[in-house]
Motif scaffolding. Structure first.
Motif, mmCIF file in Angstrom:
data_model
loop_
_atom_site.group_PDB
_atom_site.id
_atom_site.type_symbol
_atom_site.label_atom_id
_atom_site.label_comp_id
_atom_site.label_asym_id
_atom_site.label_seq_id
_atom_site.Cartn_x
_atom_site.Cartn_y
_atom_site.Cartn_z
ATOM 1 N N UNK A 10 0.973 -1.133 -0.106
ATOM 2 C CA UNK A 10 0.012 0.182 0.040
ATOM 3 C C UNK A 10 0.900 1.223 0.035
ATOM 4 N N UNK A 11 0.592 2.294 -0.770
ATOM 5 C CA UNK A 11 1.006 3.552 -0.663
ATOM 6 C C UNK A 11 -0.056 4.390 -0.111
ATOM 7 N N UNK A 12 -0.039 5.037 0.790
ATOM 8 C CA UNK A 12 -1.134 5.580 1.325
ATOM 9 C C UNK A 12 -1.112 7.103 1.159
ATOM 10 N N UNK A 13 -0.096 7.635 0.333
ATOM 11 C CA UNK A 13 -0.164 9.423 0.175
ATOM 12 C C UNK A 13 -0.287 10.068 1.577
ATOM 13 N N UNK A 14 -1.278 10.976 1.308
ATOM 14 C CA UNK A 14 -1.238 12.003 2.781
ATOM 15 C C UNK A 14 -2.120 11.442 3.802
ATOM 16 N N UNK A 73 -17.277 -6.449 1.425
ATOM 17 C CA UNK A 73 -18.289 -5.616 2.233
ATOM 18 C C UNK A 73 -17.719 -5.071 3.311
ATOM 19 N N UNK A 74 -16.485 -5.474 3.810
ATOM 20 C CA UNK A 74 -15.871 -4.795 5.155
ATOM 21 C C UNK A 74 -14.851 -3.844 4.805
ATOM 22 N N UNK A 75 -14.555 -3.508 3.565
ATOM 23 C CA UNK A 75 -13.264 -2.522 3.414
ATOM 24 C C UNK A 75 -13.730 -1.098 2.978
ATOM 25 N N UNK A 76 -14.848 -0.718 3.444
ATOM 26 C CA UNK A 76 -15.103 0.659 3.293
ATOM 27 C C UNK A 76 -13.983 1.700 3.898
ATOM 28 N N UNK A 82 -7.631 5.066 1.147
ATOM 29 C CA UNK A 82 -6.859 4.713 0.042
ATOM 30 C C UNK A 82 -7.711 4.265 -0.899
ATOM 31 N N UNK A 83 -8.335 5.182 -1.751
ATOM 32 C CA UNK A 83 -9.153 4.702 -2.930
ATOM 33 C C UNK A 83 -8.441 4.059 -3.903
ATOM 34 N N UNK A 84 -7.310 4.107 -4.119
ATOM 35 C CA UNK A 84 -6.317 3.607 -5.247
ATOM 36 C C UNK A 84 -6.307 2.200 -4.967
#
Length: 105
Positions: A10-14, A73-76, A82-84
């Motif tokens: 994962x690259x989480x940015x800001x 269903x659990x990842x919201x 991290x939308x990407x």
């Protein structure tokens, strides 16, 4: 039957790193409750604190498939942060590397 391992990067940015880790821990607790999920860890890059690798052991490939079918269903919360998304793979352990039981400083 060999254990299966999941790997995600994962690259989480800001996003605040603590917020990401806590959200992912909540997400992972659902997998634990489903059964068949073993130990796991969240690793943070020392050079790039926005880069994470998550590794988890599973009892079998079938358990991983069951989780893959249920996880959306659990990842919201993780998706909002991290939308990407992350890059992931399912792997099979093929060898141990060994090592000592104690760490030296």
């Amino acid at each position: 039957m060999a254990d299966s391992w999941t790997f995600s990067e994962w690259s989480i940015g800001d996003v605040e790193p603590t917020a990401f880790v806590e959200a992912f821990q909540r997400f992972a607790r659902v997998a634990t409750a489903l059964g068949g999920a073993g130990e796991g860890m969240v690793l943070q890059d020392e050079q790039d604190p926005t880069h994470f690798v998550i590794i988890r052991r599973w009892d079998s490939a079938e358990v991983v498939e069951r989780w893959a079918g249920a996880q959306a269903e659990h990842a919201d919360e993780v998706r909002r942060l991290v939308p990407a998304g992350g890059r992931s793979a399912v792997m099979t352990k093929v060898a141990d590397l060994g090592g000592s039981a104690t760490q030296s400083s």
